[in-house]
Scaffold this motif. Structure first.
Motif, short mmCIF file in Angstrom:
data_model
loop_
_atom_site.label_atom_id
_atom_site.label_comp_id
_atom_site.label_asym_id
_atom_site.label_seq_id
_atom_site.Cartn_x
_atom_site.Cartn_y
_atom_site.Cartn_z
N VAL A 66 39.29 31.97 33.19
CA VAL A 66 38.58 33.24 33.38
C VAL A 66 39.54 34.43 33.50
O VAL A 66 39.11 35.58 33.38
N SER A 67 40.82 34.17 33.73
CA SER A 67 41.79 35.26 33.82
C SER A 67 42.26 35.74 32.44
O SER A 67 43.00 36.70 32.34
N ILE A 111 45.79 36.78 41.46
CA ILE A 111 44.62 36.56 42.31
C ILE A 111 43.50 37.54 41.97
O ILE A 111 42.33 37.15 41.82
N ILE A 112 43.83 38.82 41.83
CA ILE A 112 42.83 39.82 41.49
C ILE A 112 42.26 39.57 40.10
O ILE A 112 41.04 39.66 39.88
N LYS A 113 43.14 39.23 39.16
CA LYS A 113 42.72 39.01 37.78
C LYS A 113 41.77 37.82 37.66
O LYS A 113 40.84 37.84 36.85
N TYR A 116 38.44 38.38 40.85
CA TYR A 116 37.55 39.52 40.65
C TYR A 116 37.29 39.78 39.16
O TYR A 116 36.17 39.62 38.68
N TYR A 117 38.34 40.17 38.45
CA TYR A 117 38.14 40.54 37.05
C TYR A 117 37.63 39.37 36.21
O TYR A 117 36.83 39.55 35.31
N GLY A 118 38.09 38.16 36.51
CA GLY A 118 37.65 36.99 35.76
C GLY A 118 36.15 36.78 35.87
O GLY A 118 35.44 36.62 34.87
N LEU A 206 34.70 41.45 44.50
CA LEU A 206 33.64 40.62 43.92
C LEU A 206 32.31 40.87 44.62
O LEU A 206 31.26 40.97 43.97
N ASN A 207 32.34 40.98 45.94
CA ASN A 207 31.11 41.28 46.68
C ASN A 207 30.53 42.63 46.26
O ASN A 207 29.32 42.77 46.07
#
Length: 282
Positions: A66-67, A111-113, A116-118, A206-207
């Motif tokens: 997903v990244s 981690i963010i990629k 969240y972004y994934g 994400l939330n």
């Protein structure tokens, strides 16, 4: 009577082990068709083969990172041709580089990629494939109470993310600000979460995205919620926890299979002590 059938299709990311694998198995036991995804082809194939040997025929596997936007595009093209329509999406794939009891920042961009972004990019790519004409589509983002807004010590940041008119652009800008503060070494004094900071910010984003998406699809047969499984015994926690991945998966299955008249959207659910007891918050 259940509203779902063999034709009801679910996608579960990060599902070769832990909570994701147990969610796949639970949904298969209940009679759904499930697509298991994992970023590691070998590990995903092993998980898929184990389910087929156990007698589950309505399971598919696709290697999905997903990244990686190109991996998401390949998956969505395959899904459109192989399956066609989607009823349930469980965004479970996530990474963390902290062990329990540690509190350092390692690879925050990764981690963010991923976290969240994934989840965001995959969700946006799959939205046109949801079957919403005859049923309610369901998206459940596996999150964490570490991403609660009360973890933010910066009132301006918190005010931005609490805004009822929050946009995806504002969420992205907040995440970018965090990464910039990390690179400058100023993230602590600028009021970001103190514990597992990078992981917490990824789940906070994400939330927030889940709330924005729920508002966008309000009244349009799509339910979007978050769920914190609590301290679960998985590889991410080093096998520590108060309950098993199977117990967490049972609650996740219950949430995504609620009858249409009981569905809510824009909620944050979390386990409290006993894994089968949950509470929800806006």
């Amino acid at each position: 009577m259940s509203w779902w059938s063999e034709e009801t299709t679910a996608v579960v990311t990060g599902a070769n082990k832990g909570i994701g694998f147990e969610v796949v198995k639970k949904l298969l036991k209940l009679g759904l068709t499930v697509v298991l995804t994992a970023r590691n082809a070998e590990n995903g194939s092993i998980a898929f083969d184990s389910l087929r040997r156990a007698g589950f025929q309505n399971v598919h596997f696709f290697c999905l990172d997903v990244s990686d936007p190109s991996s998401i595009a390949a998956f969505v093209s395959w899904f459109r041709l192989k399956v066609g329509v989607l009823d349930i999406l469980v965004n479970n794939a996530a990474v963390s580089f902290n062990a329990v009891g540690e509190n350092s920042i390692r690879e925050p961009e990764t981690i963010i990629k991923t976290n969240y972004y994934g989840a965001k990019l995959l969700t946006e790519a799959l939205l046109p494939l949801f079957r919403r004409s005859v049923s309610v589509g369901r998206i459940l983002n596996i999150s964490s109470r570490l991403g609660a807004l009360n973890k933010l010590r910066n009132p301006n940041l918190r005010q931005t993310l609490e805004n009822e008119k929050l946009t995806c652009e504002q969420i992205d800008a907040t995440v970018t600000q965090f990464l910039e503060d990390v690179s400058r070494g100023t993230y602590e004094k600028n009021g970001w979460p103190e514990n597992w900071s990078d992981y917490a910010v990824s789940k906070m984003a994400l939330n927030a995205y889940s709330r924005v998406l729920a508002r966008r699809y309000d009244g349009k047969n799509l339910s979007v919620n978050c769920f914190c499984p609590g301290f679960t015994r998985t590889s991410m926690t080093g096998g520590q926890g108060t309950h098993t991945a199977e117990e967490a998966a049972a609650t996740i299955a219950m949430l995504v299979l609620l009858p249409p008249e009981k569905l809510t959207s824009g909620k944050f659910f979390m386990c409290v002590e006993e894994p089968n007891k949950i509470i929800s918050r806006l």
